[in-house]
Design an enzyme around this catalytic site. Structure first.
Site, PDB file in Angstrom:
ATOM      1  N   GLY A  42      62.242  51.651  15.932  1.00 12.53           N
ATOM      2  CA  GLY A  42      63.158  52.788  15.773  1.00 12.53           C
ATOM      3  C   GLY A  42      63.511  53.449  17.094  1.00 12.53           C
ATOM      4  NE  ARG A  56      64.407  63.152  13.138  1.00 13.94           N
ATOM      5  CZ  ARG A  56      63.561  63.137  12.118  1.00 13.94           C
ATOM      6  NH1 ARG A  56      63.125  64.274  11.603  1.00 13.94           N
ATOM      7  NH2 ARG A  56      63.132  61.996  11.626  1.00 13.94           N
ATOM      8  CD  GLN A  90      63.987  46.361  12.008  1.00 17.64           C
ATOM      9  OE1 GLN A  90      63.358  47.190  12.670  1.00 17.64           O
ATOM     10  NE2 GLN A  90      64.334  46.577  10.753  1.00 17.64           N
TER      11      GLN A  90
HETATM   12  C1  UD1 Z   1      58.696  56.176   5.768  1.00 15.82           C
HETATM   13  C2  UD1 Z   1      58.394  55.816   4.313  1.00 15.82           C
HETATM   14  C3  UD1 Z   1      57.993  57.068   3.552  1.00 15.82           C
HETATM   15  C4  UD1 Z   1      56.798  57.707   4.211  1.00 15.82           C
HETATM   16  C5  UD1 Z   1      57.109  57.985   5.673  1.00 15.82           C
HETATM   17  C6  UD1 Z   1      55.868  58.470   6.384  1.00 15.82           C
HETATM   18  C7  UD1 Z   1      59.886  53.994   3.772  1.00 15.82           C
HETATM   19  C8  UD1 Z   1      61.156  53.583   3.121  1.00 15.82           C
HETATM   20  N1  UD1 Z   1      59.587  55.262   3.733  1.00 15.82           N
HETATM   21  O1  UD1 Z   1      59.839  57.027   5.753  1.00 15.82           O
HETATM   22  O2  UD1 Z   1      57.659  56.735   2.212  1.00 15.82           O
HETATM   23  O3  UD1 Z   1      56.473  58.924   3.536  1.00 15.82           O
HETATM   24  O4  UD1 Z   1      57.548  56.794   6.340  1.00 15.82           O
HETATM   25  O5  UD1 Z   1      56.175  58.887   7.673  1.00 15.82           O
HETATM   26  O6  UD1 Z   1      59.169  53.164   4.284  1.00 15.82           O
HETATM   27  N2  UD1 Z   1      61.163  51.417  11.608  1.00 15.82           N
HETATM   28  C9  UD1 Z   1      61.487  50.200  12.127  1.00 15.82           C
HETATM   29  N3  UD1 Z   1      62.609  49.577  11.718  1.00 15.82           N
HETATM   30  C10 UD1 Z   1      63.436  50.121  10.780  1.00 15.82           C
HETATM   31  C11 UD1 Z   1      63.105  51.369  10.258  1.00 15.82           C
HETATM   32  C12 UD1 Z   1      61.956  51.997  10.676  1.00 15.82           C
HETATM   33  O7  UD1 Z   1      60.755  49.673  12.990  1.00 15.82           O
HETATM   34  O8  UD1 Z   1      64.452  49.490  10.463  1.00 15.82           O
HETATM   35  C13 UD1 Z   1      59.962  52.091  12.056  1.00 15.82           C
HETATM   36  C14 UD1 Z   1      60.268  53.385  12.763  1.00 15.82           C
HETATM   37  O9  UD1 Z   1      60.405  53.193  14.156  1.00 15.82           O
HETATM   38  C15 UD1 Z   1      59.047  54.214  12.438  1.00 15.82           C
HETATM   39  C16 UD1 Z   1      58.615  53.722  11.085  1.00 15.82           C
HETATM   40  O10 UD1 Z   1      59.187  52.446  10.944  1.00 15.82           O
HETATM   41  O11 UD1 Z   1      58.004  53.975  13.349  1.00 15.82           O
HETATM   42  C17 UD1 Z   1      59.007  54.632   9.943  1.00 15.82           C
HETATM   43  O12 UD1 Z   1      60.406  54.708   9.864  1.00 15.82           O
HETATM   44  P1  UD1 Z   1      61.147  56.020   9.434  1.00 15.82           P
HETATM   45  O13 UD1 Z   1      62.598  55.794   9.506  1.00 15.82           O
HETATM   46  O14 UD1 Z   1      60.588  57.175  10.188  1.00 15.82           O
HETATM   47  O15 UD1 Z   1      60.730  56.111   7.910  1.00 15.82           O
HETATM   48  P2  UD1 Z   1      60.713  57.425   7.055  1.00 15.82           P
HETATM   49  O16 UD1 Z   1      62.079  57.695   6.582  1.00 15.82           O
HETATM   50  O17 UD1 Z   1      60.018  58.503   7.769  1.00 15.82           O
END
Ligand code: UD1
Ligand code: MG
Length: 454
Positions: free
Chosen positions: A11, A15, A73
């Site tokens: 990600g 923010r 990714q």
């Molecule tokens: C996610 C969870 C949510 C949980 C929360 C806890 C999902 C759909 N939701 O939501 O249930 O309560 O974390 O913090 O899983 N990332 C990637 N690639 C992507 C998307 C995200 O590597 O395509 C990584 C981000 O960098 C981050 C983590 O995954 O480190 C979480 O992603 P984020 O978008 O913050 O998920 P949340 O919406 O917070």
């Protein structure tokens, strides 16, 4: 048990409002991702897979010596999509642990029991109960308290939003099952993302055994999305470390004003006053006092040492019973032997100071080898640099250097020699003699001080 830890770190972290990828931001001086890598590695048998996307090179290059399988990714299409990229690396029999590069404080002691569930269970979720669950996925349970699904905040109705039990995001599953559930994911939801969390409903539909492990400490599962959350975790992390120092018997005059950015070992009866920062690898002996506003970085401090206020010590070894500061700067490559004294406004660089030697005021000592029982007068400077090259100053035992002298290196001041105050020494000074370079003092009896006209 072969644990494969997948750490999501693709990600952007918009923010944070930073050019640095989010997972490279630090807690306690160490990148958040590096905390998570250390924790996953400490689980023992197993390997680590890092999922990178945004600024992938920066993230991968930050860990040149760690054995990590990096998976890219390219587009961030959701947490489920991120884990899908790792499928070729997952074996059916692996216990897969999914952790987050931006959830830095989760502990081995918390992850281990989650992994241990796999075998008896097919899928284990690390959950937590929060007073304010806003923004997080909610754990939806059935009439027998069995887990049914996870619903994201943005997809939840008012009833589900009331649920306080949340998904921390950290899960463990058997490899074969996880791969199958991932293949069932779609992006038909509010965020048009492939949600890892949807695996839960697919598992339940198959009749798989899903369980949860509750994490009591909210800081452990707190993710960092902005500078405020980073600062909050920094304080929590520091307080934890200071608490363990106090458990080891250290007197810390204010636990909120000691920061540790590395690892510290301490002897008995150490006192640390306020506003002290310890960086890197710091070893402190017995009966050491560190006064306010000191910075110690990669330093070994012997027993019985006092580091007085406002001193900075970096990459140096300090022998027993030394007295340093206030306002001393000990730079890299310095070794102070026991009972030596470095006073105020003294800078020492890449020098060895012998036993019982004193440099008490306003001096610069660089590239010097100094014997024992030497007294360096106030304002003495070793002139070690000609603008291009550095040269050494050798000072024997029992030398007395008068105040405001310059020792122009390369130069040797032999045992027992005395340097007259105010000398500029450009040639070696022999043993046991007074050496001085000073124009003769004269007095002019007929001289009259200029008078002001009244
Ligand atoms: C996610 C969870 C949510 C949980 C929360 C806890 C999902 C759909 N939701 O939501 O249930 O309560 O974390 O913090 O899983 N990332 C990637 N690639 C992507 C998307 C995200 O590597 O395509 C990584 C981000 O960098 C981050 C983590 O995954 O480190 C979480 O992603 P984020 O978008 O913050 O998920 P949340 O919406 O917070
Ligand atoms: Mg998040």
């Amino acid at each position: 048990m072969n644990i494969k830890s997948i750490i999501l770190a693709a990600g952007k972290g918009s923010r944070m409002r930073s050019d640095l990828p989010k997972v490279m931001h630090t807690i306690g001086g160490k990148a958040m991702l590096h905390h998570v890598v250390s924790t996953c590695k400490s689980l023992g048998a197993g390997s680590v897979i890092g999922v990178v996307g945004h600024h992938a090179e920066v993230v991968m290059n930050s860990l040149p010596n760690e054995e990590i399988t990096w998976v890219r990714q390219e587009d961030q299409l959701g947490t489920g999509h991120a884990v899908m990229q790792t499928i070729p690396e997952i074996d059916d029999n692996d216990v897969v642990l999914i952790a987050y590069g931006d959830v830095p404080l989760v502990r081995t002691e918390t992850l281990k029991p989650l992994c241990d569930c796999i075998g008896e269970y097919d899928f284990a979720l690390l959950t937590s109960k929060l007073d304010n669950p806003f923004g997080l996925g909610r754990i939806v349970r059935g009439s027998n308290n069995e887990i049914l699904e996870i619903v994201e905040e943005k997809d939840a109705d008012d009833e589900i939003r009331k649920i306080q039990e949340i998904n921390t995001g950290i899960v463990a599953a058997k490899g074969a099952h996880l791969k199958r559930w991932l293949s069932m994911l779609d992006n038909d939801n509010a965020q048009k993302e492939y949600y890892l969390t949807d695996c839960v409903a697919h598992a339940v539909a198959e009749g798989a055994k899903v369980t949860s492990v509750d994490c009591q400490d909210p800081n452990e599962v707190q993710g960092v999305n902005n500078r405020q959350q980073q600062a909050m975790l920094e304080r929590a992390f520091q307080l934890n470390q200071v608490n363990s120092l106090m458990s080891e018997g250290v007197t810390v005059l204010d636990p909120s004003r000691l920061d540790i950015r590395g690892s510290v070992s301490v002897g008995t009866d150490v006192l640390i006053d306020i506003n002290v920062v310890l960086i890197g690898d710091v070893k402190i002996g017995d009966n050491v006092t560190i006064e306010p506003n000191c910075i110690l970085e990669n330093a070994v401090i012997g027993s019985g040492v006092t580091v007085k206020a406002n001193s900075v010590i970096e990459d140096a070894i300090i022998g027993d019973d030394c007295d340093i500061g206030p306002f001393a700067r000990i730079r890299p490559g310095t070794v102070l032997s026991s009972r030596s004294k470095v006073g105020n406004f003294v800078e020492i660089k890449k020098s060895v100071v012998g036993e019982g030697s004193k440099i008490s005021h306003l001096s610069y000592i660089g590239d010097t080898e100094m014997g024992s029982n030497v007294n360096i007068g106030a304002g003495t400077i070793t002139c070690n640099y000609d603008g291009v090259n550095k040269f050494k100053t050798i000072i024997g035992n029992d030398v007395f250097v008068g105040s405001d002298s310059q020792l122009v290196a390369p130069v040797k001041i032999s045992d027992g020699s005395t340097i007259g105050a105010g000398s500029t020494i450009t040639k070696d000074a022999p043993e046991q003699q007074l050496t001085l370079s000073r124009s003769k003092q004269i007095s002019i009896p007929s001289w009259i001080r200029p008078q002001k006209n009244k």
